[in-house]
Design a protein around this motif. Structure first.
Motif, mmCIF file in Angstrom:
data_model
loop_
_atom_site.group_PDB
_atom_site.id
_atom_site.type_symbol
_atom_site.label_atom_id
_atom_site.label_comp_id
_atom_site.label_asym_id
_atom_site.label_seq_id
_atom_site.Cartn_x
_atom_site.Cartn_y
_atom_site.Cartn_z
ATOM 1 N N TYR A 76 0.820 -1.199 0.000
ATOM 2 C CA TYR A 76 0.000 0.000 0.000
ATOM 3 C C TYR A 76 0.860 1.256 0.000
ATOM 4 C CZ TYR A 76 -3.374 3.415 1.825
ATOM 5 O OH TYR A 76 -4.171 4.514 2.001
ATOM 6 N N CYS A 77 0.394 2.304 -0.684
ATOM 7 C CA CYS A 77 0.986 3.640 -0.583
ATOM 8 C C CYS A 77 -0.066 4.593 -0.037
ATOM 9 C CB CYS A 77 1.447 4.159 -1.943
ATOM 10 S SG CYS A 77 2.962 3.428 -2.574
ATOM 11 N N LYS A 78 0.342 5.465 0.859
ATOM 12 C CA LYS A 78 -0.585 6.460 1.387
ATOM 13 C C LYS A 78 -0.961 7.430 0.267
ATOM 14 C CE LYS A 78 0.803 6.497 6.194
ATOM 15 N NZ LYS A 78 1.327 7.323 7.291
ATOM 16 N N PRO A 79 -2.189 7.916 0.254
ATOM 17 C CA PRO A 79 -2.602 8.849 -0.797
ATOM 18 C C PRO A 79 -2.255 10.307 -0.504
ATOM 19 C CG PRO A 79 -4.482 8.203 0.506
ATOM 20 C CD PRO A 79 -3.306 7.432 1.034
ATOM 21 N N THR A 80 -1.539 10.557 0.595
ATOM 22 C CA THR A 80 -1.160 11.929 0.936
ATOM 23 C C THR A 80 0.309 12.001 1.322
ATOM 24 O OG1 THR A 80 -1.756 11.626 3.250
ATOM 25 C CG2 THR A 80 -3.460 12.520 1.803
ATOM 26 N N ASP A 81 0.859 13.199 1.221
ATOM 27 C CA ASP A 81 2.233 13.481 1.624
ATOM 28 C C ASP A 81 2.166 14.552 2.700
ATOM 29 O OD1 ASP A 81 4.927 14.012 1.872
ATOM 30 O OD2 ASP A 81 5.219 14.653 -0.192
ATOM 31 N N SER A 82 2.685 14.263 3.879
ATOM 32 C CA SER A 82 2.562 15.197 4.998
ATOM 33 C C SER A 82 3.476 16.410 4.872
ATOM 34 C CB SER A 82 2.840 14.484 6.318
ATOM 35 O OG SER A 82 4.148 13.959 6.311
ATOM 36 N N ASN A 83 4.560 16.321 4.105
ATOM 37 C CA ASN A 83 5.474 17.455 4.001
ATOM 38 C C ASN A 83 5.755 17.880 2.556
ATOM 39 O OD1 ASN A 83 6.981 15.258 3.297
ATOM 40 N ND2 ASN A 83 8.564 15.543 4.844
ATOM 41 N N LYS A 84 5.035 17.332 1.598
ATOM 42 C CA LYS A 84 5.117 17.679 0.175
ATOM 43 C C LYS A 84 6.559 17.748 -0.321
ATOM 44 C CE LYS A 84 3.003 20.390 -3.387
ATOM 45 N NZ LYS A 84 2.304 21.576 -3.803
ATOM 46 N N ASN A 85 7.304 16.653 -0.083
ATOM 47 C CA ASN A 85 8.701 16.595 -0.493
ATOM 48 C C ASN A 85 8.913 15.710 -1.721
ATOM 49 O OD1 ASN A 85 8.213 14.139 0.672
ATOM 50 N ND2 ASN A 85 10.050 14.104 1.916
ATOM 51 N N GLY A 86 7.840 15.272 -2.343
ATOM 52 C CA GLY A 86 7.971 14.441 -3.533
ATOM 53 C C GLY A 86 8.050 12.957 -3.243
ATOM 54 N N LYS A 87 7.941 12.583 -1.944
ATOM 55 C CA LYS A 87 7.964 11.171 -1.552
ATOM 56 C C LYS A 87 6.767 10.894 -0.650
ATOM 57 C CE LYS A 87 12.364 11.633 -0.222
ATOM 58 N NZ LYS A 87 13.608 11.290 0.456
ATOM 59 N N VAL A 88 6.211 9.701 -0.804
ATOM 60 C CA VAL A 88 5.073 9.305 0.014
ATOM 61 C C VAL A 88 5.384 7.948 0.650
ATOM 62 C CG1 VAL A 88 3.814 8.169 -1.851
ATOM 63 C CG2 VAL A 88 2.547 9.178 0.029
ATOM 64 N N THR A 89 4.820 7.688 1.817
ATOM 65 C CA THR A 89 5.066 6.447 2.537
ATOM 66 C C THR A 89 4.369 5.278 1.842
ATOM 67 O OG1 THR A 89 5.143 7.690 4.604
ATOM 68 C CG2 THR A 89 4.896 5.297 4.776
ATOM 69 N N CYS A 90 5.145 4.237 1.550
ATOM 70 C CA CYS A 90 4.612 3.017 0.953
ATOM 71 C C CYS A 90 5.044 1.835 1.820
ATOM 72 C CB CYS A 90 5.129 2.825 -0.466
ATOM 73 S SG CYS A 90 4.575 4.108 -1.615
ATOM 74 N N SER A 91 4.160 0.872 1.948
ATOM 75 C CA SER A 91 4.427 -0.300 2.779
ATOM 76 C C SER A 91 4.530 -1.545 1.911
ATOM 77 C CB SER A 91 3.309 -0.498 3.792
ATOM 78 O OG SER A 91 3.223 0.624 4.633
ATOM 79 N N GLY A 92 5.333 -2.476 2.392
ATOM 80 C CA GLY A 92 5.472 -3.742 1.694
ATOM 81 C C GLY A 92 6.115 -4.781 2.588
#
Length: 124
Positions: A76-92
């Motif tokens: 899963y990848c989160k649909p939001t970025d908390s700090n808008k740095n071009g990276k989003v949290t993804c789990s695996g």
């Protein structure tokens, strides 16, 4: 009435827990984005979310040499970025060395910017 409400809530939570354990391959919809915008995070566009998912699938799905070339699994990848740095949290899940018989849950920060590929272990 209260028993029915409690049963409905418990059932919904159990179903959500089961669903979280399965690989997510559906693209992010506008409804998903609108729901996350209420949290005051930067909501990824569908194209950005799909780029993040593609990067995450590439990272987690690679063959892990130190774990007998077993492949990991994107979750899963989160649909939001908390700090808008071009990276989003993804789990695996990544196979554990030496034989890859077990897996460990891992979070990575995957790029959603056009032309930037990959994931990082730091959300800077």
């Amino acid at each position: 009435m209260k028993k029915n409400l409690k049963f409905a809530i418990v059932s919904a939570l159990a179903l959500a827990a089961v669903a979280c354990g399965q690989e997510t391959t559906a693209p992010v919809t506008q409804d998903d984005i609108k729901a996350q915008m209420k949290l005051k995070h930067y909501a990824l566009t569908p194209d950005e979310a799909n780029l993040a998912q593609a990067n995450a699938k590439s990272y987690f799905g690679q063959e892990w040499v130190d774990a007998a070339n077993k492949r990991g699994m994107f979750v899963y990848c989160k649909p939001t970025d908390s700090n808008k740095n071009g990276k989003v949290t993804c789990s695996g899940k990544i196979p554990n060395p030496p034989n890859g018989a077990t897996y460990r849950d891992t979070d990575m920060y995957c790029y959603y910017i056009e032309g930037v590929n990959g994931c990082s272990n730091k959300d800077d």
